[in-house]
Write a protein that holds these residues in place. Structure first.
Motif, mmCIF file in Angstrom:
data_model
loop_
_atom_site.group_PDB
_atom_site.id
_atom_site.type_symbol
_atom_site.label_atom_id
_atom_site.label_comp_id
_atom_site.label_asym_id
_atom_site.label_seq_id
_atom_site.Cartn_x
_atom_site.Cartn_y
_atom_site.Cartn_z
ATOM 1 N N GLY A 120 0.804 -1.211 0.000
ATOM 2 C CA GLY A 120 0.000 0.000 0.000
ATOM 3 C C GLY A 120 0.838 1.262 0.000
ATOM 4 O O GLY A 120 2.038 1.243 0.194
ATOM 5 N N CYS A 121 0.154 2.373 -0.229
ATOM 6 C CA CYS A 121 0.789 3.688 -0.334
ATOM 7 C C CYS A 121 0.305 4.540 0.835
ATOM 8 O O CYS A 121 -0.895 4.746 1.008
ATOM 9 C CB CYS A 121 0.380 4.310 -1.674
ATOM 10 N N TYR A 122 1.237 5.053 1.644
ATOM 11 C CA TYR A 122 0.873 5.876 2.798
ATOM 12 C C TYR A 122 1.207 7.324 2.483
ATOM 13 O O TYR A 122 2.300 7.645 2.020
ATOM 14 C CB TYR A 122 1.635 5.434 4.049
ATOM 15 N N SER A 123 0.235 8.218 2.753
ATOM 16 C CA SER A 123 0.488 9.657 2.604
ATOM 17 C C SER A 123 -0.031 10.362 3.847
ATOM 18 O O SER A 123 -1.001 9.931 4.470
ATOM 19 C CB SER A 123 -0.200 10.200 1.355
ATOM 20 N N GLU A 124 0.662 11.477 4.180
ATOM 21 C CA GLU A 124 0.305 12.208 5.405
ATOM 22 C C GLU A 124 0.541 13.693 5.208
ATOM 23 O O GLU A 124 1.584 14.106 4.724
ATOM 24 C CB GLU A 124 1.198 11.691 6.543
ATOM 25 N N ARG A 125 -0.460 14.509 5.588
ATOM 26 C CA ARG A 125 -0.320 15.968 5.658
ATOM 27 C C ARG A 125 -0.135 16.320 7.121
ATOM 28 O O ARG A 125 -0.875 15.823 7.977
ATOM 29 C CB ARG A 125 -1.573 16.650 5.113
ATOM 30 N N ALA A 126 0.849 17.191 7.406
ATOM 31 C CA ALA A 126 1.126 17.540 8.810
ATOM 32 C C ALA A 126 1.375 19.034 8.952
ATOM 33 O O ALA A 126 1.771 19.705 8.002
ATOM 34 C CB ALA A 126 2.344 16.757 9.305
ATOM 35 N N LYS A 127 1.133 19.536 10.184
ATOM 36 C CA LYS A 127 1.350 20.952 10.495
ATOM 37 C C LYS A 127 2.831 21.285 10.588
ATOM 38 O O LYS A 127 3.248 22.378 10.248
ATOM 39 C CB LYS A 127 0.696 21.320 11.843
ATOM 40 N N ASP A 128 3.651 20.315 11.085
ATOM 41 C CA ASP A 128 5.080 20.529 11.245
ATOM 42 C C ASP A 128 5.821 19.218 11.021
ATOM 43 O O ASP A 128 5.211 18.183 10.777
ATOM 44 C CB ASP A 128 5.393 21.115 12.627
ATOM 45 N N ALA A 129 7.124 19.251 11.118
ATOM 46 C CA ALA A 129 7.953 18.072 10.868
ATOM 47 C C ALA A 129 8.296 17.314 12.141
ATOM 48 O O ALA A 129 9.231 16.515 12.159
ATOM 49 C CB ALA A 129 9.227 18.491 10.151
ATOM 50 N N SER A 130 7.531 17.531 13.216
ATOM 51 C CA SER A 130 7.855 16.893 14.496
ATOM 52 C C SER A 130 7.640 15.384 14.463
ATOM 53 O O SER A 130 8.292 14.654 15.187
ATOM 54 C CB SER A 130 7.007 17.510 15.620
ATOM 55 N N GLY A 131 6.715 14.905 13.644
ATOM 56 C CA GLY A 131 6.433 13.471 13.589
ATOM 57 C C GLY A 131 5.500 13.009 14.680
ATOM 58 O O GLY A 131 5.214 11.817 14.798
ATOM 59 N N GLU A 132 5.001 13.928 15.483
ATOM 60 C CA GLU A 132 4.087 13.562 16.572
ATOM 61 C C GLU A 132 2.680 13.366 16.037
ATOM 62 O O GLU A 132 2.280 13.938 15.019
ATOM 63 C CB GLU A 132 4.109 14.647 17.648
ATOM 64 N N PHE A 133 1.913 12.569 16.757
ATOM 65 C CA PHE A 133 0.559 12.237 16.342
ATOM 66 C C PHE A 133 -0.327 13.487 16.246
ATOM 67 O O PHE A 133 -1.153 13.603 15.349
ATOM 68 C CB PHE A 133 -0.040 11.224 17.337
ATOM 69 N N GLY A 134 -0.140 14.435 17.134
ATOM 70 C CA GLY A 134 -0.952 15.645 17.154
ATOM 71 C C GLY A 134 -0.689 16.587 15.987
ATOM 72 O O GLY A 134 -1.496 17.469 15.693
ATOM 73 N N SER A 135 0.428 16.419 15.269
ATOM 74 C CA SER A 135 0.732 17.310 14.143
ATOM 75 C C SER A 135 0.088 16.853 12.835
ATOM 76 O O SER A 135 0.079 17.592 11.858
ATOM 77 C CB SER A 135 2.241 17.437 13.958
ATOM 78 N N ILE A 136 -0.509 15.656 12.805
ATOM 79 C CA ILE A 136 -1.110 15.119 11.578
ATOM 80 C C ILE A 136 -2.426 15.835 11.290
ATOM 81 O O ILE A 136 -3.330 15.863 12.131
ATOM 82 C CB ILE A 136 -1.333 13.596 11.691
ATOM 83 N N ILE A 137 -2.534 16.399 10.087
ATOM 84 C CA ILE A 137 -3.781 17.024 9.633
ATOM 85 C C ILE A 137 -4.675 15.942 9.021
ATOM 86 O O ILE A 137 -5.858 15.847 9.346
ATOM 87 C CB ILE A 137 -3.497 18.132 8.594
ATOM 88 N N ALA A 138 -4.105 15.123 8.124
ATOM 89 C CA ALA A 138 -4.834 14.027 7.484
ATOM 90 C C ALA A 138 -3.818 13.000 7.005
ATOM 91 O O ALA A 138 -2.676 13.334 6.684
ATOM 92 C CB ALA A 138 -5.654 14.553 6.308
ATOM 93 N N ASN A 139 -4.252 11.743 6.962
ATOM 94 C CA ASN A 139 -3.391 10.694 6.409
ATOM 95 C C ASN A 139 -4.260 9.657 5.703
ATOM 96 O O ASN A 139 -5.482 9.623 5.887
ATOM 97 C CB ASN A 139 -2.509 10.055 7.483
ATOM 98 N N ASN A 140 -3.629 8.798 4.887
ATOM 99 C CA ASN A 140 -4.391 7.833 4.102
ATOM 100 C C ASN A 140 -3.478 6.675 3.713
ATOM 101 O O ASN A 140 -2.290 6.863 3.463
ATOM 102 C CB ASN A 140 -4.950 8.511 2.845
#
Length: 188
Positions: free
Chosen positions: A140-160
């Motif tokens: 599968g293909c994973y993509s993620e939009r995030a507010k910052d590059a911290s990698g923390e769960f709370g920074s994720i805007i959307a993922n798929n």
């Protein structure tokens, strides 16, 4: 005690136990001469091949011979001076050409990018809608939009997790992370 070999009789029986020995009842006589002849030819050929291989060159090129060197080849140079019909000075012609610079594309964010990596929208890639043809493999293909590059769960805007083709809209200042996807191309 001495062992004596029976003397072979011309045209007499022969076998693997020696010349002149009977081959046993019903066994035809075997001929030994063709084997010797072929073996001798092979041995002589081997020695000739080894001799040629060890010669380290041939007499034609002059390589591999001890004490002699190839003679230098003569060089011939022909120079001919042409006389001018009119010995006067030649006119000087000057032509001014203005070169136009090539139009170059301004460096900036890319409009297509690899399916592996993390990109800052507006700096690494342009903002807009992108599409991919899907995953590179069966995982599968994973993509993620995030507010910052911290990698923390709370920074994720959307993922798929895509199993087939997919689209994503990216805004300036967001981080876009992609894994195991084919190339992303900007569509709008």
């Amino acid at each position: 005690m001495t062992f004596q070999h029976p003397t072979p009789q011309p045209g007499g029986p022969q076998n693997a136990f020696g010349l002149g020995m009977p081959g046993g009842p019903g066994q035809p006589a075997q001929r030994r001469r063709p084997w010797l002849k072929y073996g001798a030819v092979a041995l002589v050929s081997l020695f000739i091949g080894v001799g040629i291989g060890a010669s380290n060159g041939s007499a034609k090129t002059g390589k591999g011979t001890t004490g002699t060197k190839g003679a230098p080849r003569p060089t011939v140079t022909v120079t001919e001076t042409a006389e001018a019909a009119d010995p006067g000075p030649a006119p000087t012609v000057t032509k001014t050409v203005t070169a136009k610079p090539r139009k170059t594309r301004q460096p900036g964010p890319a409009t297509s990018f690899s399916g592996e990596g993390e990109y800052l929208v507006g700096e690494d890639i342009k903002a807009g809608t992108y599409k991919t043809s899907g995953p590179e493999d069966e995982f599968g293909c994973y993509s993620e939009r995030a507010k910052d590059a911290s990698g923390e769960f709370g920074s994720i805007i959307a993922n798929n997790n895509l199993e087939g083709p997919g689209r994503v809209t990216l805004n300036n200042g967001e981080y876009f992370k992609t894994n195991r996807c084919r190339e992303w191309k900007r569509v709008a």
